[in-house]
Design a protein around this motif. Structure first.
Motif, PDB file in Angstrom:
ATOM      1  N   VAL A 214      42.501  21.160  45.498  1.00 43.86           N
ATOM      2  CA  VAL A 214      41.365  22.807  45.476  1.00 43.86           C
ATOM      3  C   VAL A 214      40.676  21.976  45.850  1.00 43.86           C
ATOM      4  O   VAL A 214      39.703  23.203  45.016  1.00 43.86           O
ATOM      5  CB  VAL A 214      41.635  21.916  43.774  1.00 43.86           C
ATOM      6  N   THR A 215      40.517  21.273  46.335  1.00 43.46           N
ATOM      7  CA  THR A 215      38.559  21.683  47.108  1.00 43.46           C
ATOM      8  C   THR A 215      38.527  21.953  48.315  1.00 43.46           C
ATOM      9  O   THR A 215      38.911  21.169  49.666  1.00 43.46           O
ATOM     10  CB  THR A 215      38.031  20.628  46.702  1.00 43.46           C
ATOM     11  N   ASN A 228      43.389  24.532  58.907  1.00 45.61           N
ATOM     12  CA  ASN A 228      43.346  25.972  58.336  1.00 45.61           C
ATOM     13  C   ASN A 228      43.868  26.195  57.270  1.00 45.61           C
ATOM     14  O   ASN A 228      44.882  26.653  56.259  1.00 45.61           O
ATOM     15  CB  ASN A 228      44.733  27.205  59.641  1.00 45.61           C
ATOM     16  N   PHE A 229      42.907  26.947  56.417  1.00 43.29           N
ATOM     17  CA  PHE A 229      42.112  26.941  55.067  1.00 43.29           C
ATOM     18  C   PHE A 229      42.791  28.305  54.373  1.00 43.29           C
ATOM     19  O   PHE A 229      42.601  29.203  55.485  1.00 43.29           O
ATOM     20  CB  PHE A 229      41.072  26.556  54.295  1.00 43.29           C
ATOM     21  N   PRO A 230      42.757  28.455  53.668  1.00 45.35           N
ATOM     22  CA  PRO A 230      43.698  29.691  53.239  1.00 45.35           C
ATOM     23  C   PRO A 230      42.141  30.573  52.804  1.00 45.35           C
ATOM     24  O   PRO A 230      40.978  29.716  53.291  1.00 45.35           O
ATOM     25  CB  PRO A 230      43.860  29.940  51.036  1.00 45.35           C
ATOM     26  N   ASN A 242      46.837  31.690  46.195  1.00 50.93           N
ATOM     27  CA  ASN A 242      45.771  31.682  47.502  1.00 50.93           C
ATOM     28  C   ASN A 242      46.705  32.365  48.229  1.00 50.93           C
ATOM     29  O   ASN A 242      47.932  32.800  47.983  1.00 50.93           O
ATOM     30  CB  ASN A 242      45.693  30.550  48.256  1.00 50.93           C
ATOM     31  N   ASN A 243      45.747  33.182  49.560  1.00 46.61           N
ATOM     32  CA  ASN A 243      45.994  33.706  50.346  1.00 46.61           C
ATOM     33  C   ASN A 243      47.621  33.022  51.715  1.00 46.61           C
ATOM     34  O   ASN A 243      48.248  33.481  52.684  1.00 46.61           O
ATOM     35  CB  ASN A 243      45.965  34.538  51.603  1.00 46.61           C
ATOM     36  N   ALA A 280      40.640  38.423  39.750  1.00 45.18           N
ATOM     37  CA  ALA A 280      40.140  38.107  40.730  1.00 45.18           C
ATOM     38  C   ALA A 280      39.650  37.582  42.245  1.00 45.18           C
ATOM     39  O   ALA A 280      40.573  36.628  42.005  1.00 45.18           O
ATOM     40  CB  ALA A 280      38.601  37.260  39.645  1.00 45.18           C
ATOM     41  N   VAL A 281      38.941  37.928  42.453  1.00 46.86           N
ATOM     42  CA  VAL A 281      39.330  37.176  44.448  1.00 46.86           C
ATOM     43  C   VAL A 281      38.685  36.940  44.863  1.00 46.86           C
ATOM     44  O   VAL A 281      37.306  37.142  44.941  1.00 46.86           O
ATOM     45  CB  VAL A 281      39.610  38.590  45.111  1.00 46.86           C
ATOM     46  N   PHE A 282      38.564  35.487  45.474  1.00 45.40           N
ATOM     47  CA  PHE A 282      37.136  34.298  45.779  1.00 45.40           C
ATOM     48  C   PHE A 282      37.934  34.491  47.079  1.00 45.40           C
ATOM     49  O   PHE A 282      38.300  34.594  47.647  1.00 45.40           O
ATOM     50  CB  PHE A 282      36.951  33.264  45.152  1.00 45.40           C
ATOM     51  N   THR A 283      36.806  34.846  48.243  1.00 44.50           N
ATOM     52  CA  THR A 283      36.227  34.710  49.628  1.00 44.50           C
ATOM     53  C   THR A 283      35.286  34.046  49.757  1.00 44.50           C
ATOM     54  O   THR A 283      34.359  33.836  48.692  1.00 44.50           O
ATOM     55  CB  THR A 283      36.617  35.985  50.114  1.00 44.50           C
ATOM     56  N   GLU A 284      34.809  33.754  50.733  1.00 41.70           N
ATOM     57  CA  GLU A 284      33.684  33.033  51.491  1.00 41.70           C
ATOM     58  C   GLU A 284      32.126  33.621  51.132  1.00 41.70           C
ATOM     59  O   GLU A 284      31.020  33.562  51.164  1.00 41.70           O
ATOM     60  CB  GLU A 284      33.900  32.407  53.143  1.00 41.70           C
TER      61      GLU A 284
END
Length: 290
Positions: A214-215, A228-230, A242-243, A280-284
């Motif tokens: 989860v982190t 290779n993270f989402p 996640n994608n 809601a979409v989370f990206t860097e």
């Protein structure tokens, strides 16, 4: 057939200063976990979008530190509120009166968004142990559940030099380092050594350490063993995905690594959920609602 009653859960969060811009989506993720309660101790006021299962206790930082000092019988008045992370394992002891009637209590950070917590913390899982960590090799500092017994509320007192560590003004990662050693030792030893140690110390069998990934983007490799993270995480009507893993739901998404990149940008206004249609979409780069 009579259904089994869900164990009751209360999560305690002290937080002081100012709510982060993502607080509205954090609150929304609490709302979708309607069978779980939260208590926030804060000087930030009641957040917008605060659901009925979240209670906000208005208290100053200095008064909260005095409360800790009284209950733990030590001097606790650090200048930096980040020191409160060290107190997390003691929150059940400090707030025992407010936990009466609950089967489990926990602590949590707020730089995360919850998925379906009950899907992960099932009745069967909660029957098996007294402490549940969402990381595999230590007690998770950003989220942890414990059985609401006197033994577990005071378990932090079994940590070596706990009083000196908590009295110090310096953050010591007590929650992840010192507290973890009560429940997990010889983690780099052969399994036969760990098994033998557990026969002589029952505390080594009380906790579940399960890596839930989860982190992401931190030191722990991803599910497939790579780094290779989402690149995108989604919160959709109370479900976190996640994608990379398709429809697999996670108990929550902890965006600790990405938030530091968000803070480097210009002042970010509070996230407005008024136009959110589905997720809601989370990206860097930040959080968007769609």
């Amino acid at each position: 057939m009579q259904s089994v009653k869900q164990p009751s859960i209360c999560i305690l969060i002290p937080y002081f200063g100012a709510w982060p811009f993502w607080m509205s989506i954090f609150m929304e993720s609490c709302r979708y976990n309607s069978s779980i309660d939260w208590i926030l101790y804060t000087d930030c006021g009641t957040p917008d979008n605060c659901p009925g299962n979240v209670r906000v206790v208005d208290i100053t930082y200095s008064d909260y530190c005095r409360k800790i000092s009284i209950f733990l019988n030590l001097k606790f008045m650090p200048e930096n509120s980040y020191k409160l992370c060290d107190i997390k394992p003691a929150l059940g002891y400090i707030h025992a009166d407010e936990l009466v009637g609950y089967d489990f209590w926990g602590y949590s950070d707020i730089d995360l968004v919850y998925g379906d917590l009950r899907a992960y913390f099932s009745n069967e899982r909660l029957q098996s142990k007294d402490l549940f960590s969402t990381t595999g090799r230590r007690v998770s500092g950003h989220f942890c559940l414990m059985r609401n017994t006197e033994e577990m509320r005071s378990a932090f007192m079994r940590a070596k030099d706990w009083r000196q560590v908590l009295s110090s003004n310096q953050h010591a990662a007590f929650d992840e380092k010192h507290f973890s050693k009560i429940f997990i030792r010889h983690k780099n030893s052969l399994s036969i050594i760990r098994t033998m140690a557990a026969k002589f110390d029952s505390w080594l069998t009380k906790a579940e350490f399960n890596e839930t990934y989860v982190t992401p983007n931190a030191r722990i490799p991803w599910v497939d063993g790579t780094y290779n993270f989402p690149t995108e995480w989604y919160w959709t009507n109370g479900i976190v995905t996640n994608n990379l893993t398709g429809g697999h739901g996670f108990p929550y998404f902890h965006f600790m690594v990405w938030k530091s990149k968000w803070s480097k940008s210009a002042m970010t206004p509070m996230l407005d959920l008024g136009n959110m249609r589905s997720e809601a979409v989370f990206t860097e780069r930040g959080i968007t609602v769609v």
